[in-house]
Design a protein around this motif. Structure first.
Motif, short mmCIF file in Angstrom:
data_model
loop_
_atom_site.label_atom_id
_atom_site.label_comp_id
_atom_site.label_asym_id
_atom_site.label_seq_id
_atom_site.Cartn_x
_atom_site.Cartn_y
_atom_site.Cartn_z
N LEU A 166 0.85 -1.19 0.00
CA LEU A 166 0.00 0.00 0.00
C LEU A 166 0.89 1.24 0.00
O LEU A 166 1.82 1.34 0.79
CB LEU A 166 -0.90 -0.02 1.24
N CYS A 167 0.59 2.12 -0.90
CA CYS A 167 1.41 3.32 -1.06
C CYS A 167 1.19 4.26 0.12
O CYS A 167 0.05 4.49 0.54
CB CYS A 167 0.98 3.97 -2.37
N THR A 168 2.26 4.79 0.67
CA THR A 168 2.14 5.63 1.87
C THR A 168 2.19 7.12 1.54
O THR A 168 2.04 7.95 2.44
CB THR A 168 3.29 5.33 2.85
N ASN A 169 2.45 7.46 0.27
CA ASN A 169 2.55 8.88 -0.07
C ASN A 169 1.71 9.23 -1.29
O ASN A 169 2.09 10.07 -2.11
CB ASN A 169 4.03 9.28 -0.28
N SER A 170 0.55 8.57 -1.39
CA SER A 170 -0.37 8.84 -2.51
C SER A 170 -0.89 10.26 -2.47
O SER A 170 -0.96 10.87 -1.40
CB SER A 170 -1.59 7.91 -2.43
N ILE A 171 -1.31 10.76 -3.63
CA ILE A 171 -2.04 12.03 -3.64
C ILE A 171 -3.39 11.78 -2.94
O ILE A 171 -3.86 10.64 -2.88
CB ILE A 171 -2.24 12.56 -5.07
N ASP A 172 -3.99 12.86 -2.42
CA ASP A 172 -5.19 12.71 -1.57
C ASP A 172 -6.27 11.84 -2.20
O ASP A 172 -6.85 10.97 -1.55
CB ASP A 172 -5.79 14.09 -1.25
N SER A 173 -6.55 12.07 -3.48
CA SER A 173 -7.68 11.36 -4.11
C SER A 173 -7.40 9.87 -4.30
O SER A 173 -8.31 9.12 -4.62
CB SER A 173 -8.02 12.01 -5.44
N ARG A 174 -6.16 9.43 -4.10
CA ARG A 174 -5.86 8.01 -4.32
C ARG A 174 -5.39 7.30 -3.05
O ARG A 174 -4.98 6.14 -3.10
CB ARG A 174 -4.82 7.86 -5.44
N VAL A 175 -5.48 7.99 -1.91
CA VAL A 175 -5.04 7.38 -0.65
C VAL A 175 -5.80 6.08 -0.41
O VAL A 175 -7.03 6.03 -0.52
CB VAL A 175 -5.25 8.34 0.55
N GLY A 176 -5.06 5.03 -0.11
CA GLY A 176 -5.68 3.73 0.21
C GLY A 176 -6.02 2.90 -1.01
O GLY A 176 -6.43 1.74 -0.89
N ASN A 177 -5.86 3.49 -2.20
CA ASN A 177 -6.30 2.80 -3.41
C ASN A 177 -5.16 2.32 -4.29
O ASN A 177 -5.40 1.66 -5.29
CB ASN A 177 -7.16 3.73 -4.28
N GLU A 178 -3.92 2.71 -3.95
CA GLU A 178 -2.85 2.32 -4.88
C GLU A 178 -1.69 1.65 -4.15
O GLU A 178 -1.44 1.89 -2.97
CB GLU A 178 -2.38 3.51 -5.74
N LEU A 179 -1.01 0.82 -4.92
CA LEU A 179 0.14 0.07 -4.42
C LEU A 179 1.38 0.63 -5.06
O LEU A 179 1.36 0.96 -6.26
CB LEU A 179 0.03 -1.40 -4.82
N PHE A 180 2.45 0.75 -4.27
CA PHE A 180 3.72 1.11 -4.90
C PHE A 180 4.43 -0.19 -5.26
O PHE A 180 4.47 -1.13 -4.47
CB PHE A 180 4.60 1.96 -3.97
N ILE A 181 4.96 -0.23 -6.48
CA ILE A 181 5.66 -1.45 -6.92
C ILE A 181 7.09 -1.11 -7.31
O ILE A 181 7.37 -0.03 -7.83
CB ILE A 181 4.95 -2.12 -8.13
N ASN A 182 7.97 -2.03 -7.04
CA ASN A 182 9.35 -1.93 -7.51
C ASN A 182 9.83 -3.36 -7.70
O ASN A 182 9.87 -4.14 -6.75
CB ASN A 182 10.22 -1.18 -6.50
N MET A 183 10.13 -3.71 -8.94
CA MET A 183 10.49 -5.10 -9.26
C MET A 183 11.73 -5.12 -10.11
O MET A 183 11.96 -4.22 -10.91
CB MET A 183 9.40 -5.77 -10.09
N LYS A 184 12.48 -6.19 -9.94
CA LYS A 184 13.71 -6.36 -10.70
C LYS A 184 13.52 -7.46 -11.72
O LYS A 184 12.88 -8.47 -11.44
CB LYS A 184 14.84 -6.78 -9.75
N SER A 185 14.10 -7.26 -12.88
CA SER A 185 14.04 -8.29 -13.91
C SER A 185 14.65 -9.59 -13.41
O SER A 185 15.62 -9.57 -12.65
CB SER A 185 14.83 -7.80 -15.12
N GLN A 186 14.08 -10.69 -13.81
CA GLN A 186 14.65 -12.00 -13.45
C GLN A 186 15.50 -12.56 -14.57
O GLN A 186 15.93 -13.70 -14.51
CB GLN A 186 13.52 -13.01 -13.22
N LYS A 187 15.68 -11.74 -15.63
CA LYS A 187 16.43 -12.26 -16.78
C LYS A 187 17.88 -12.50 -16.38
O LYS A 187 18.47 -11.68 -15.66
CB LYS A 187 16.41 -11.25 -17.92
N PRO A 188 18.49 -13.58 -16.84
CA PRO A 188 19.90 -13.78 -16.52
C PRO A 188 20.75 -12.70 -17.15
O PRO A 188 20.42 -12.20 -18.24
CB PRO A 188 20.22 -15.15 -17.13
N LEU A 189 21.83 -12.33 -16.48
CA LEU A 189 22.75 -11.34 -17.05
C LEU A 189 23.41 -11.91 -18.28
O LEU A 189 23.75 -13.10 -18.32
CB LEU A 189 23.84 -10.99 -16.03
N ALA A 190 23.58 -11.08 -19.31
CA ALA A 190 24.26 -11.55 -20.52
C ALA A 190 25.76 -11.55 -20.28
O ALA A 190 26.28 -10.68 -19.60
CB ALA A 190 23.92 -10.61 -21.67
N TYR A 191 26.45 -12.55 -20.80
CA TYR A 191 27.91 -12.61 -20.64
C TYR A 191 28.58 -12.15 -21.91
O TYR A 191 28.03 -12.25 -22.97
CB TYR A 191 28.36 -14.03 -20.29
#
Ligand SMILES: C[S@@+](CC[C@H](N)C(=O)[O-])C[C@H]1O[C@@H](n2cnc3c(N)ncnc32)[C@H](O)[C@@H]1O
Length: 198
Positions: A173-198
């Motif tokens: 749950l996002c803790t710094n949403s704008i007023d109209s979206r408080v409680g309604n949005e999730l903050f996401i941060n994801m990393k690719s699972q792709k293997p590093l290229a050699y």
């Protein structure tokens, strides 16, 4: 209904664009503010009037792209920020992008797509995000009573969907949403699972 270019352009042309908050969204601003490398290659898909892109560009980030099916909001960005590189405005379909990015910012694009495209969205994100890259931003964390767009969803379902291709660092749950979206949005941060290229 077909949510095609005409559908979105009509919504802009008739002023039926309530998703547009008119400024950079606070959670995305705060996420961007803690990034130190201003050369990261960033994409904002379904960027609309691109207030996030304008903010990021004005912070000195040198390599930011926006993509939208509709030309109308891209023209609006051009008018507001004439120096924004024209060849970084992608007028077209996110699903057809073939480039690679370090960071993709999600802001009311996922929810604009018919839910039948969600797996394709994750697959395309995984394809265009570099093996060291991230997907960060906001998802609605509730189901809407009315038929979308916006199409909402639930955190548990998103975890299952995204964990196929990403390591989820944050989805809460996002803790710094704008007023109209408080409680309604999730903050996401994801990393690719792709293997590093050699
Ligand atoms: C709900 S609006 C959000 C716009 C912007 N992110 C904002 O927060 O103001 C969704 C945007 O996605 C764009 N869009 C929809 N489908 C798309 C696709 N397949 N590829 C690129 N853009 C798309 C629409 O034209 C529209 O500008």
């Amino acid at each position: 209904m077909d949510f095609d270019e005409q559908y979105w352009t009509d919504r802009y042309d008739t002023g039926n664009d309530r998703w547009d908050i008119g400024h950079v969204s606070t959670p995305i601003k705060e996420y961007i503010d803690q990034l130190t490398n201003k050369d990261v290659k960033i994409l904002i898909p379904g960027a609309g009037n691109s207030h996030e892109a304008e903010y990021i560009y004005n912070q000195g980030f040198t390599n930011i792209y926006v993509c939208d099916l509709s030309a109308t909001p891209l023209d609006n960005l051009k008018n507001r920020v004439p120096h924004f590189p024209q060849d970084h405005l992608i007028h077209g379909d996110f699903f057809k992008i073939e480039d690679q990015f370090d960071l993709v910012i999600e802001q009311t694009f996922f929810c604009a797509l018919d839910p039948s495209f969600r797996k394709q969205y994750v697959d395309q994100m995984s394809t265009i995000i570099k093996s060291t890259g991230n997907l960060a931003g906001l998802l609605f964390g509730k189901v809407f009573e009315r038929e979308g767009p916006p199409f909402g969803g639930l955190l548990e379902d998103y975890k299952v969907l995204f964990s196929e291709k990403f390591d989820i660092k944050e989805m809460s749950l996002c803790t710094n949403s704008i007023d109209s979206r408080v409680g309604n949005e999730l903050f996401i941060n994801m990393k690719s699972q792709k293997p590093l290229a050699y």
